[in-house]
Design a protein around this motif. Structure first.
Motif, mmCIF file in Angstrom:
data_model
loop_
_atom_site.group_PDB
_atom_site.id
_atom_site.type_symbol
_atom_site.label_atom_id
_atom_site.label_comp_id
_atom_site.label_asym_id
_atom_site.label_seq_id
_atom_site.Cartn_x
_atom_site.Cartn_y
_atom_site.Cartn_z
ATOM 1 N N ASN B 69 0.883 -1.164 0.000
ATOM 2 C CA ASN B 69 0.000 0.000 0.000
ATOM 3 C C ASN B 69 0.922 1.215 0.000
ATOM 4 O O ASN B 69 1.418 1.617 1.048
ATOM 5 C CB ASN B 69 -0.887 -0.037 1.243
ATOM 6 C CG ASN B 69 -1.723 1.209 1.377
ATOM 7 O OD1 ASN B 69 -1.580 2.135 0.584
ATOM 8 N ND2 ASN B 69 -2.582 1.235 2.366
ATOM 9 N N THR B 70 1.132 1.768 -1.183
ATOM 10 C CA THR B 70 2.189 2.787 -1.316
ATOM 11 C C THR B 70 1.878 4.104 -0.602
ATOM 12 O O THR B 70 2.726 4.978 -0.537
ATOM 13 C CB THR B 70 2.500 3.062 -2.801
ATOM 14 O OG1 THR B 70 1.274 3.350 -3.464
ATOM 15 C CG2 THR B 70 3.165 1.865 -3.444
ATOM 16 N N GLU B 73 3.248 2.469 2.845
ATOM 17 C CA GLU B 73 4.333 1.486 2.860
ATOM 18 C C GLU B 73 5.378 1.743 1.770
ATOM 19 O O GLU B 73 5.058 2.231 0.692
ATOM 20 C CB GLU B 73 3.760 0.068 2.675
ATOM 21 C CG GLU B 73 2.961 -0.431 3.873
ATOM 22 C CD GLU B 73 2.241 -1.753 3.587
ATOM 23 O OE1 GLU B 73 2.044 -2.527 4.523
ATOM 24 O OE2 GLU B 73 1.862 -1.998 2.427
#
Lengths: 80, 80
Positions: B69-70, B73
């Motif tokens: 989950n950019t 993260e």
């Protein structure tokens, strides 16, 4: 000092979570994957007063007692 | 070819799971820890027909689209 701990399932232990990820990737069009296995990655930050040897020893003990389930999991410790 | 993907929470993002582990370790008598952060470790096994360049490109895309989950993260890719 930041130590890194990698926890992976032992060979032969089924990884349904990994299989689910692999299936999803396949459905999304990613080809050529033969397997996906999930593990844990833990960063343990020690205070500077702790020596490298002491840290290594403590990490081993932490893994055996809490971080890894040694019946089905392997662990690997990396110190800087 | 086995590629390794490390997914970690970005700096500044709260890690309650890591804090719980740190607290447990403290209660178990492990001293001198300043922080514990948990992440994911993923082993992706590619078929031999896939080139290293192609694998790297695909892994990046996998991370952006599914594995990480950019927003909260970071990911790091390691190829042999």
């Amino acid at each position: 000092m930041i130590a890194k701990v990698y926890i992976t399932l032992k060979n032969g232990v089924l990884d349904p979570q990994g299989q689910a990820v692999q299936k999803s990737l396949h459905l999304m069009g990613f080809q050529g994957l033969s397997s996906v296995r999930l593990g844990k990655y833990i960063e343990v930050c020690f205070e500077d007063s702790i020596s490298k040897e002491k840290a290594k020893e403590e990490l081993k003990s932490m893994c055996e007692k809490l971080l890894a389930n040694t019946v089905i999991e392997d662990y690997r410790i990396e110190l800087p």
